[in-house]
Design a protein around this motif. Structure first.
Motif, mmCIF file in Angstrom:
data_model
loop_
_atom_site.group_PDB
_atom_site.id
_atom_site.type_symbol
_atom_site.label_atom_id
_atom_site.label_comp_id
_atom_site.label_asym_id
_atom_site.label_seq_id
_atom_site.Cartn_x
_atom_site.Cartn_y
_atom_site.Cartn_z
ATOM 1 N N HIS A 97 0.837 2.217 14.067
ATOM 2 C CA HIS A 97 1.947 1.454 14.622
ATOM 3 C C HIS A 97 3.221 2.295 14.598
ATOM 4 C CE1 HIS A 97 -0.660 -2.051 14.026
ATOM 5 N NE2 HIS A 97 -0.814 -1.657 12.770
ATOM 6 N N VAL A 98 4.182 1.957 15.454
ATOM 7 C CA VAL A 98 5.508 2.556 15.357
ATOM 8 C C VAL A 98 6.103 2.217 13.993
ATOM 9 C CG1 VAL A 98 7.857 2.537 16.288
ATOM 10 C CG2 VAL A 98 5.896 2.518 17.850
ATOM 11 N N LEU A 99 5.926 0.991 13.582
ATOM 12 C CA LEU A 99 6.217 0.544 12.229
ATOM 13 C C LEU A 99 5.258 -0.583 11.928
ATOM 14 C CD1 LEU A 99 8.073 -2.361 12.525
ATOM 15 C CD2 LEU A 99 9.717 -0.663 13.314
ATOM 16 N N PRO A 100 4.814 -0.771 10.699
ATOM 17 C CA PRO A 100 5.254 -0.115 9.467
ATOM 18 C C PRO A 100 4.662 1.277 9.277
ATOM 19 C CG PRO A 100 3.453 -1.600 8.982
ATOM 20 C CD PRO A 100 3.763 -1.775 10.445
ATOM 21 N N THR A 101 5.139 1.918 8.237
ATOM 22 C CA THR A 101 4.665 3.230 7.831
ATOM 23 C C THR A 101 3.170 3.182 7.502
ATOM 24 O OG1 THR A 101 6.832 3.697 6.890
ATOM 25 C CG2 THR A 101 4.996 5.045 6.109
ATOM 26 N N SER A 102 2.420 4.115 8.081
ATOM 27 C CA SER A 102 0.971 4.117 7.883
ATOM 28 C C SER A 102 0.593 4.359 6.425
ATOM 29 C CB SER A 102 0.315 5.172 8.778
ATOM 30 O OG SER A 102 0.433 4.824 10.140
ATOM 31 N N ALA A 103 1.416 5.099 5.688
ATOM 32 C CA ALA A 103 1.122 5.343 4.272
ATOM 33 C C ALA A 103 1.110 4.045 3.478
ATOM 34 C CB ALA A 103 2.140 6.313 3.678
ATOM 35 N N CYS A 104 1.936 3.067 3.893
ATOM 36 C CA CYS A 104 1.919 1.760 3.226
ATOM 37 C C CYS A 104 0.590 1.056 3.480
ATOM 38 C CB CYS A 104 3.077 0.901 3.734
ATOM 39 S SG CYS A 104 4.713 1.542 3.316
ATOM 40 N N LEU A 105 0.093 1.167 4.706
ATOM 41 C CA LEU A 105 -1.198 0.575 5.031
ATOM 42 C C LEU A 105 -2.323 1.269 4.274
ATOM 43 C CD1 LEU A 105 -0.766 0.198 8.903
ATOM 44 C CD2 LEU A 105 -0.191 -1.444 7.099
ATOM 45 N N LEU A 106 -2.188 2.577 4.085
ATOM 46 C CA LEU A 106 -3.203 3.331 3.349
ATOM 47 C C LEU A 106 -3.259 2.881 1.899
ATOM 48 C CD1 LEU A 106 -5.291 5.633 3.407
ATOM 49 C CD2 LEU A 106 -3.415 7.230 2.902
ATOM 50 N N GLN A 107 -2.114 2.620 1.300
ATOM 51 C CA GLN A 107 -2.076 2.126 -0.089
ATOM 52 C C GLN A 107 -2.878 0.845 -0.230
ATOM 53 O OE1 GLN A 107 -0.064 -0.892 -0.711
ATOM 54 N NE2 GLN A 107 -0.810 -0.987 -2.833
ATOM 55 N N ASP A 108 -2.704 -0.076 0.720
ATOM 56 C CA ASP A 108 -3.419 -1.346 0.661
ATOM 57 C C ASP A 108 -4.910 -1.155 0.907
ATOM 58 O OD1 ASP A 108 -3.539 -4.331 0.673
ATOM 59 O OD2 ASP A 108 -4.125 -3.993 2.756
ATOM 60 N N ARG A 109 -5.250 -0.330 1.896
ATOM 61 C CA ARG A 109 -6.661 -0.095 2.223
ATOM 62 C C ARG A 109 -7.430 0.486 1.043
ATOM 63 N NH1 ARG A 109 -8.383 1.928 7.954
ATOM 64 N NH2 ARG A 109 -7.227 0.515 9.319
ATOM 65 N N LEU A 110 -6.771 1.343 0.287
ATOM 66 C CA LEU A 110 -7.434 2.015 -0.827
ATOM 67 C C LEU A 110 -7.424 1.175 -2.099
ATOM 68 C CD1 LEU A 110 -6.046 5.629 -0.289
ATOM 69 C CD2 LEU A 110 -8.352 4.803 0.225
ATOM 70 N N GLY A 111 -6.784 -0.008 -2.051
ATOM 71 C CA GLY A 111 -6.739 -0.875 -3.221
ATOM 72 C C GLY A 111 -5.960 -0.271 -4.363
ATOM 73 N N MET A 112 -4.889 0.444 -4.024
ATOM 74 C CA MET A 112 -4.108 1.114 -5.059
ATOM 75 C C MET A 112 -2.996 0.185 -5.555
ATOM 76 S SD MET A 112 -3.990 4.901 -3.317
ATOM 77 C CE MET A 112 -3.753 5.770 -4.858
ATOM 78 N N ARG A 113 -2.508 0.467 -6.736
ATOM 79 C CA ARG A 113 -1.482 -0.389 -7.326
ATOM 80 C C ARG A 113 -0.203 -0.343 -6.487
ATOM 81 N NH1 ARG A 113 1.777 2.873 -10.858
ATOM 82 N NH2 ARG A 113 1.022 5.028 -10.921
ATOM 83 N N THR A 114 0.649 -1.334 -6.633
ATOM 84 C CA THR A 114 1.862 -1.437 -5.812
ATOM 85 C C THR A 114 3.039 -0.654 -6.381
ATOM 86 O OG1 THR A 114 2.481 -3.488 -6.950
ATOM 87 C CG2 THR A 114 1.193 -3.693 -4.899
#
Length: 348
Positions: A97-114
């Protein structure tokens, strides 16, 4: 040369801890390309590019999907790292997407802590080295101890199927690199050398699709150049001659500057890992640098030019083969779209 920095010479030292890669399933072979371009047989494509086949993302498969797969592969091998990561850097020029930042989506996809940082870097062939510098800087300042650097691109989605000038070169792929603080004190990342020449931006570009030239009925109109390549303003364009000239001019300068800043002779390097553009360019560049084959590893024959991931693809290969090991000193140099280039010395 515009500037330089060294995370290894200030603050906490950083090190490359592990690398994993991923490519999509679909294979685009030279034989398939030769069927589309009868005047360019499969053997000629291999001879000129060094590429036998390249991997192509499925229509519904994005760079974020590839990055997720590369990171998952790394964490399956090293499950202890998932919860240790405190910063994500994703380098891509094909975001979901133009936004949001893809790295934020990657954090969620990988089940990483917030409780971690996440950002994107929009860079191409120099992107891994730039991302490495950001990761090392975060560690040097104490802002992070373990950084996940993901690189992923799907240039195939920008390429016109009737443009052999770029369709024969680029493949889709991703890499995941863990950068950590070096508690032992033997490893290092840096110094770095960076360069930018935005005056050459139109030499490697997708002209339409952003806010300067939004997509419209006009931007999908195709035209044919003097070499018979067909593309529209929404497709990738590369002036191969200009990119070659820029590379042969700036990469040797970058290499010499790295050696000077690191106080090293070429013979003290275990490897010089260059952006894996194609065989023709790397042959010319290697000759210009005066380096033997043994010190310049390559990996493009079965994956093509994977843009920001080419250097970690080679790193993974050399680490697995034991040719890069504890005590190795390696030069990394990326160069391309921007025009942009970057070099780093890395100790293992």
């Amino acid at each position: 040369m515009s500037n330089s920095s060294s995370a290894a010479h200030s603050g906490i030292a950083a090190r490359i801890f592990d690398v994993a890669t991923h490519v999509p399933e679909r294979i685009l072979s030279n034989e398939e390309l030769a069927a589309d371009f009868p005047d360019w047989p499969a053997g000629k494509i291999l001879e000129k590019t060094g590429i036998r086949e390249r991997r192509i993302a499925a229509p519904d498969e994005t760079a974020l999907d590839l990055a997720t797969a590369a990171c998952t592969s790394l964490f399956e091998r090293r499950p202890d790292l998932r919860m240790r990561v405190d910063f994500i850097i994703l380098c891509t020029q094909a975001p979901d997407h133009v936004l949001p930042t893809s790295a934020c989506l990657l954090q969620d996809r990988l089940g990483m802590r917030t409780g971690i940082g996440a950002l994107d870097i929009n860079l191409g062939c120099s992107g891994f080295v730039y991302g490495l510098s950001v990761a090392a800087g975060l560690i040097a300042t104490g802002s992070a101890r373990t950084v996940l650097l993901a690189t992923a691109d799907t240039y195939s989605k920008y390429i016109n199927s009737r443009d052999k000038s770029v369709r024969t070169l680029f493949g889709d792929g991703a890499a995941a690199t863990i950068v950590t603080s070096d508690d032992i004190g033997s490893a290092s990342i840096g110094p770095f050398v960076f360069g930018t020449d935005g005056a050459g931006a139109d030499r490697l570009i997708v002209p339409a699709g952003g806010f300067r030239l939004p997509r419209s009925a006009d931007t999908v109109i195709e035209s044919e150049d003097r070499s018979g390549n067909v593309r529209s303003a929404e497709n990738l364009f590369m002036d191969g001659g200009a990119v070659l000239n820029f590379t042969l001019r700036e990469v040797p300068r970058t290499f010499r500057s790295l050696l000077d800043r690191g106080g090293l002779a070429p013979t003290e390097l275990s490897a010089v890992i260059l952006h894996q553009a194609n065989k023709f360019l790397l042959d010319a560049l290697q000759k210009k640098l005066g380096l033997d084959d043994a010190i310049v590893p390559r990996r493009y024959e079965l994956i093509g030019n994977t843009v920001s991931s080419t250097i970690p693809f080679v790193l993974e290969q050399e680490l697995a083969a034991g040719r890069i090991t504890t005590g190795s000193r390696v030069a990394l140099i990326g160069f391309g779209v921007g025009l942009s280039w970057a070099g780093a010395l890395v100790g293992f």
